[in-house]
Design an enzyme around this catalytic site. Structure first.
Site, mmCIF file in Angstrom:
data_model
loop_
_atom_site.group_PDB
_atom_site.id
_atom_site.type_symbol
_atom_site.label_atom_id
_atom_site.label_comp_id
_atom_site.label_asym_id
_atom_site.label_seq_id
_atom_site.Cartn_x
_atom_site.Cartn_y
_atom_site.Cartn_z
ATOM 1 N N GLY A 47 0.856 -1.176 0.000
ATOM 2 C CA GLY A 47 0.000 0.000 0.000
ATOM 3 C C GLY A 47 0.892 1.226 0.000
ATOM 4 N N GLU A 49 0.679 4.379 0.900
ATOM 5 C CA GLU A 49 0.788 5.216 2.092
ATOM 6 C C GLU A 49 1.373 4.445 3.277
ATOM 7 O OE1 GLU A 49 -2.446 6.472 -0.650
ATOM 8 O OE2 GLU A 49 -2.017 4.604 0.442
ATOM 9 N N TYR A 120 -8.218 -7.720 -5.646
ATOM 10 C CA TYR A 120 -9.506 -8.049 -5.048
ATOM 11 C C TYR A 120 -9.761 -7.000 -3.955
ATOM 12 C CZ TYR A 120 -8.772 -12.342 -7.605
ATOM 13 O OH TYR A 120 -8.545 -13.255 -8.611
ATOM 14 N N ARG A 121 -10.098 -5.785 -4.440
ATOM 15 C CA ARG A 121 -10.248 -4.659 -3.522
ATOM 16 C C ARG A 121 -11.599 -3.971 -3.662
ATOM 17 N NH1 ARG A 121 -5.781 -0.526 -5.858
ATOM 18 N NH2 ARG A 121 -5.807 0.199 -3.697
ATOM 19 N N ASN A 181 0.802 9.389 -7.767
ATOM 20 C CA ASN A 181 0.597 7.940 -7.824
ATOM 21 C C ASN A 181 -0.550 7.563 -8.755
ATOM 22 O OD1 ASN A 181 1.841 5.600 -6.776
ATOM 23 N ND2 ASN A 181 1.654 6.365 -4.695
ATOM 24 N N GLY A 241 12.950 8.978 -12.763
ATOM 25 C CA GLY A 241 13.517 7.640 -12.814
ATOM 26 C C GLY A 241 15.032 7.666 -12.712
ATOM 27 N N GLY A 244 17.103 10.951 -12.382
ATOM 28 C CA GLY A 244 17.148 11.776 -11.189
ATOM 29 C C GLY A 244 15.825 12.439 -10.862
ATOM 30 N N ALA A 245 15.898 13.569 -10.197
ATOM 31 C CA ALA A 245 14.692 14.276 -9.779
ATOM 32 C C ALA A 245 14.957 15.772 -9.758
ATOM 33 C CB ALA A 245 14.241 13.803 -8.395
ATOM 34 N N ASP A 272 7.370 5.154 -3.457
ATOM 35 C CA ASP A 272 6.983 5.364 -2.058
ATOM 36 C C ASP A 272 8.219 5.609 -1.201
ATOM 37 O OD1 ASP A 272 4.412 4.722 -2.961
ATOM 38 O OD2 ASP A 272 4.661 2.606 -2.426
#
Length: 350
Positions: A47, A49, A120-121, A181, A241, A244-245, A272
């Site tokens: 998950g 978060e 299956y959510r 996300n 990716g 970099g950022a 995450d």
């Protein structure tokens, strides 16, 4: 970005970060192959978060995860497993009428055509989260509230809850961190792109991949074009990716940090982990370039292990690497085991 927030109510212990979102029990094949052919699975947790919460707790921060799970064994497992990382799960609600979400995935890289995921959510306990049935005081009790674009896609109630939490109100709020996300399978209505963009505009800190900004909003032209479309958040972090950022801070300054070279084992949970690394640096008051480097290091920890969650490097180890001069950082090469064994870490010229 200065991390501040209102004092927590007396009945909620103050924490550094609160994360809100669905976590599911994950089943990963014990051997490679199609889901139809795999005879057994290993159980884990997944998950966005809760991943951020676990990484931050493992890095020494106080964290609370807020969600709903079923009154079932899978719900028990999630609460126990996430709590074992040191995350406060006291505000997780149990739903006697709805199940805990689960999903199955193949063991290979998610980027390949052979990768399969079976969710299956639908109708899960977390999809029933609303502003009326969740503890808003607990949700707002941290210095930072971390959300993602997955939660509002789960149901109309979850969308309204996320909209309430990202609304800029005179009463004040924690610093709101939002990881876009984007999940195309969850956002399918004609106006969904606008809704997701509006939610991001309400946050103080936004994380978005350059590729997902194009997929979700049709934004091309790189990080500067994304910033032009998202001027409202004080801080915008564009993930690129392996390239970099880029971060745009509240003073209008653009910061760029290349990513280290990484021997990728599985591209699962890296986004995450990056968010957790950046938030950790922000909570510690580090300068923006150092925050980006800590994001890259946490992402590298996830990339060099097979599961959704990886043990982060120690704070001292991460600080030492983040403090490298530009030339040494540019030749950093990280392989499996680097977080636990410095002998596995290579700093060399490619």
């Amino acid at each position: 970005m200065t991390v501040t927030g209102p004092a927590a109510p007396a009945h909620h212990a103050p924490v550094d970060v609160v994360t809100l979102g669905e976590s599911m029990v994950t089943f990963v094949p014990s051997v490679p192959g199609r889901l139809a052919d795999v005879p057994s699975f290993d159980r884990g947790i997944g998950g966005a978060e809760s991943n951020v919460a676990c990484v931050l707790a493992a890095a020494g921060h106080t964290v609370r995860w807020v969600s709903r799970v079923g009154a079932d064994g899978f719900g028990d497992h999630l609460v126990e497993a996430i709590g074992a990382y040191g995350v406060d799960t006291s505000a997780v609600r149990r739903d006697p009428a709805r199940p805990t979400g689960i999903y199955f995935r193949t063991a290979g890289d998610r980027a390949t055509d052979a990768h399969e995921v079976a969710y299956y959510r639908a109708g899960s306990a977390a999809s029933a989260m609303t502003s009326q049935n969740m503890d808003l005081a607990a949700i707002r009790s941290g210095r930072v509230l971390h959300l993602s674009g997955i939660t509002p896609a789960l149901s109309a109630g979850c969308l309204d809850l996320t909209a309430d939490l990202t609304a800029r109100t005179p009463a004040g709020r924690p610093l709101v961190s939002f990881d876009v996300n984007h999940r195309p399978g969850l956002w399918s209505r004609p106006d969904d792109a606008r809704v997701l963009l509006d939610l991001a505009r309400g946050a103080d800190l936004v994380f978005v991949g350059e590729d997902e900004a194009e997929d979700a909003w049709g934004i091309t032209g790189g990080p500067d074009a994304i910033r032009a479309a998202l001027p409202e958040p004080a801080t915008l972090v564009v993930k690129r990716g392996a390239d970099g950022a880029v971060a745009y801070d509240e003073h209008g300054v653009r910061h760029t940090e290349p990513a280290p070279r990484v021997d990728v084992v599985a591209a699962v949970g890296a986004g995450d982990a990056f968010a957790a690394g950046y938030l950790s640096g922000a909570l510690r008051g580090l300068p923006v370039p150092a925050r980006l480097r800590h994001g890259h290091l946490m992402a590298a920890a996830a990339l060099t292990t097979p599961g959704d969650l990886a043990a982060p490097p120690s704070r001292a180890h991460a600080d030492r690497l983040a403090d490298l001069d530009d030339a040494s950082w540019g030749t950093l090469h990280l392989g499996p085991g680097w977080t636990a064994d410095r002998a596995a870490e290579e700093v060399r010229t490619p």
